[in-house]
Motif scaffolding. Sequence first.
Motif, PDB file in Angstrom:
ATOM      1  N   ASN A  66       0.825  -1.213   0.000  1.00  0.00           N
ATOM      2  CA  ASN A  66       0.000   0.000   0.000  1.00  0.00           C
ATOM      3  C   ASN A  66       0.857   1.261   0.000  1.00  0.00           C
ATOM      4  O   ASN A  66       0.574   2.241  -0.708  1.00  0.00           O
ATOM      5  CB  ASN A  66      -0.914   0.000   1.245  1.00  0.00           C
ATOM      6  CG  ASN A  66      -1.982  -1.096   1.165  1.00  0.00           C
ATOM      7  OD1 ASN A  66      -2.377  -1.500   0.053  1.00  0.00           O
ATOM      8  ND2 ASN A  66      -2.426  -1.592   2.318  1.00  0.00           N
ATOM      9  N   GLN A  67       1.919   1.240   0.843  1.00  0.00           N
ATOM     10  CA  GLN A  67       2.806   2.414   0.861  1.00  0.00           C
ATOM     11  C   GLN A  67       3.493   2.620  -0.489  1.00  0.00           C
ATOM     12  O   GLN A  67       3.642   3.747  -0.973  1.00  0.00           O
ATOM     13  CB  GLN A  67       3.865   2.240   1.968  1.00  0.00           C
ATOM     14  CG  GLN A  67       3.312   2.321   3.375  1.00  0.00           C
ATOM     15  CD  GLN A  67       4.363   2.015   4.424  1.00  0.00           C
ATOM     16  OE1 GLN A  67       5.262   1.179   4.180  1.00  0.00           O
ATOM     17  NE2 GLN A  67       4.234   2.674   5.591  1.00  0.00           N
ATOM     18  N   HIS A  68       3.926   1.488  -1.073  1.00  0.00           N
ATOM     19  CA  HIS A  68       4.600   1.579  -2.364  1.00  0.00           C
ATOM     20  C   HIS A  68       3.676   2.166  -3.414  1.00  0.00           C
ATOM     21  O   HIS A  68       4.057   3.043  -4.208  1.00  0.00           O
ATOM     22  CB  HIS A  68       5.095   0.194  -2.780  1.00  0.00           C
ATOM     23  CG  HIS A  68       5.695   0.155  -4.152  1.00  0.00           C
ATOM     24  ND1 HIS A  68       4.941  -0.134  -5.285  1.00  0.00           N
ATOM     25  CD2 HIS A  68       6.977   0.380  -4.584  1.00  0.00           C
ATOM     26  CE1 HIS A  68       5.717  -0.095  -6.344  1.00  0.00           C
ATOM     27  NE2 HIS A  68       6.980   0.222  -5.927  1.00  0.00           N
ATOM     28  N   GLN A  69       2.431   1.703  -3.398  1.00  0.00           N
ATOM     29  CA  GLN A  69       1.478   2.166  -4.400  1.00  0.00           C
ATOM     30  C   GLN A  69       1.151   3.644  -4.198  1.00  0.00           C
ATOM     31  O   GLN A  69       1.013   4.414  -5.167  1.00  0.00           O
ATOM     32  CB  GLN A  69       0.192   1.335  -4.310  1.00  0.00           C
ATOM     33  CG  GLN A  69      -0.783   1.599  -5.440  1.00  0.00           C
ATOM     34  CD  GLN A  69      -0.226   1.223  -6.806  1.00  0.00           C
ATOM     35  OE1 GLN A  69       0.570   0.269  -6.914  1.00  0.00           O
ATOM     36  NE2 GLN A  69      -0.599   1.988  -7.827  1.00  0.00           N
ATOM     37  N   SER A  70       1.015   4.079  -2.926  1.00  0.00           N
ATOM     38  CA  SER A  70       0.695   5.481  -2.642  1.00  0.00           C
ATOM     39  C   SER A  70       1.826   6.416  -3.082  1.00  0.00           C
ATOM     40  O   SER A  70       1.592   7.460  -3.704  1.00  0.00           O
ATOM     41  CB  SER A  70       0.438   5.631  -1.150  1.00  0.00           C
ATOM     42  OG  SER A  70       0.229   6.996  -0.828  1.00  0.00           O
ATOM     43  N   LEU A  71       3.078   6.057  -2.756  1.00  0.00           N
ATOM     44  CA  LEU A  71       4.223   6.891  -3.142  1.00  0.00           C
ATOM     45  C   LEU A  71       4.408   6.930  -4.651  1.00  0.00           C
ATOM     46  O   LEU A  71       4.782   7.963  -5.227  1.00  0.00           O
ATOM     47  CB  LEU A  71       5.492   6.387  -2.462  1.00  0.00           C
ATOM     48  CG  LEU A  71       5.552   6.573  -0.940  1.00  0.00           C
ATOM     49  CD1 LEU A  71       6.781   5.883  -0.363  1.00  0.00           C
ATOM     50  CD2 LEU A  71       5.558   8.065  -0.581  1.00  0.00           C
ATOM     51  N   LYS A  72       4.141   5.801  -5.303  1.00  0.00           N
ATOM     52  CA  LYS A  72       4.271   5.752  -6.765  1.00  0.00           C
ATOM     53  C   LYS A  72       3.239   6.656  -7.423  1.00  0.00           C
ATOM     54  O   LYS A  72       3.551   7.387  -8.402  1.00  0.00           O
ATOM     55  CB  LYS A  72       4.088   4.305  -7.241  1.00  0.00           C
ATOM     56  CG  LYS A  72       4.221   4.148  -8.750  1.00  0.00           C
ATOM     57  CD  LYS A  72       4.082   2.688  -9.139  1.00  0.00           C
ATOM     58  CE  LYS A  72       4.194   2.544 -10.658  1.00  0.00           C
ATOM     59  NZ  LYS A  72       4.046   1.105 -11.063  1.00  0.00           N
ATOM     60  N   ALA A  73       1.992   6.667  -6.887  1.00  0.00           N
ATOM     61  CA  ALA A  73       0.948   7.534  -7.450  1.00  0.00           C
ATOM     62  C   ALA A  73       1.319   9.011  -7.265  1.00  0.00           C
ATOM     63  O   ALA A  73       1.116   9.845  -8.165  1.00  0.00           O
ATOM     64  CB  ALA A  73      -0.405   7.230  -6.781  1.00  0.00           C
ATOM     65  N   GLU A  74       1.890   9.324  -6.085  1.00  0.00           N
ATOM     66  CA  GLU A  74       2.307  10.714  -5.837  1.00  0.00           C
ATOM     67  C   GLU A  74       3.412  11.130  -6.799  1.00  0.00           C
ATOM     68  O   GLU A  74       3.431  12.252  -7.318  1.00  0.00           O
ATOM     69  CB  GLU A  74       2.793  10.839  -4.386  1.00  0.00           C
ATOM     70  CG  GLU A  74       3.258  12.239  -4.007  1.00  0.00           C
ATOM     71  CD  GLU A  74       2.133  13.258  -4.065  1.00  0.00           C
ATOM     72  OE1 GLU A  74       2.443  14.462  -4.294  1.00  0.00           O
ATOM     73  OE2 GLU A  74       0.954  12.854  -3.891  1.00  0.00           O
ATOM     74  N   LEU A  75       4.339  10.222  -7.046  1.00  0.00           N
ATOM     75  CA  LEU A  75       5.445  10.505  -7.963  1.00  0.00           C
ATOM     76  C   LEU A  75       4.927  10.711  -9.380  1.00  0.00           C
ATOM     77  O   LEU A  75       5.409  11.604 -10.122  1.00  0.00           O
ATOM     78  CB  LEU A  75       6.439   9.351  -7.906  1.00  0.00           C
ATOM     79  CG  LEU A  75       7.757   9.551  -8.643  1.00  0.00           C
ATOM     80  CD1 LEU A  75       8.515  10.759  -8.078  1.00  0.00           C
ATOM     81  CD2 LEU A  75       8.636   8.290  -8.538  1.00  0.00           C
TER      82      LEU A  75
END
Length: 425
Positions: A66-75
Amino acid sequence: MFWIVSLLLMFVAVLFVVVPIIQHARQQQGADGSGQHHRDSANLMIFEERLAELDAELAAGALDANQHQSLKAELQRSLLTDIKTGETSADRLKQGHPASTLTSANWLQPSRLVPVVIIVLMLPLSYYLYGIWGFERDLQIADVFERSRDNQGSPEEIRDLIFELGAVIEEDRENGWAWYYLARHLVSLGQIDEAARAFERASALVENTRDRSVILGQYAQAAYISAGQQITPEVQAIIDQAQRLNPAEQSVLQLLGADAFINEDYQGALTYWQQLLGMSPGEEDRQFLNQMIAEAQARMEAAGVATEVIEGPRLEISLSLGPDLDLAPDTRVFLSARNLQETGPPLAAKALTVGDLPAVVTLSNADAVGPFNLSSADEVTVVATVSLSGSADVQSGDFQARSPTLSLADEGPVRLQMLIADPLP
């Protein structure tokens, strides 16, 4: 010609300002297009590097899914925002805004607007200030003076110059050279009385001693003709003024020689004309003087008077300044031989400058400045004066040396040394 040259210089000056501004604007426009491409490439590289770091942290267990997906979307959102801003600028470039909106905004910046305003105002302001402070009128006067130097035009041309000089005098009644050239032109037209008055005015306004002696000499000639070719007390006073400034003023010698000839003093005329010959005149003047000398000699022979020219006494003076004197090179030095009574003009005289010294100066009958020469005296005194005022009139503060009494009875030149060192009280 003046206006053409000034406009060309103004055009060159404008180019020095405009060309760098245009070049800078073009470079800036080019930088806007290529710069956007470099920024997009840099943003994409940063995105890929950061995404690789997130994948590495997920694989290492530092991030959950979940953290990986959230940071990737922000990037991804950050990358899209940067690219959208770049596309907006690029669209404005493609739609022609640089020639209007962007370029207009750039030209309205003070760093560009101020030079443009200065260029626009420079031409009219320069000519306006030149009209106030410039020397346009002086250039016009110089042209009139240059045309006046020849003084060989037709009567109509001379009258035109007289009108132009009259206009100069109306504007500046203290312009001595305008009065002088006016006088010369009036002489050419035979208006001697008017010329004499103009010469008088010029002699009072021109300050340079040498120039003033020339003007006074011509003034004396005009006054002499106006007086019916008589050396009246008024004419003699003018002659004295000129000779105090330059004992060997040519116009005065010409006048004295002509007057002596008219009054049948042929030996006196010969003395003045031979002195003029020694001044290296032009070929035409030399021929005239030789003709007049021959005429005077012929009349003397007809009257039974010896015609040979007597050399007479010669004084050879080694003249120098004292080592403690520091004077301007153009300071005038007067050397004269006088009779012991010191009445009347010198028996012989020469004018030099400090720059000519030290020198060996010869005085002879050819250097006579009045009706008497060295042959008329048995004994003389030689006086050397450094004149700070430029006039032969001795004044307090001038430097002077005086010889002892010299006998002229012996044959051969009389030689002496003189050192000018002492100031007059």
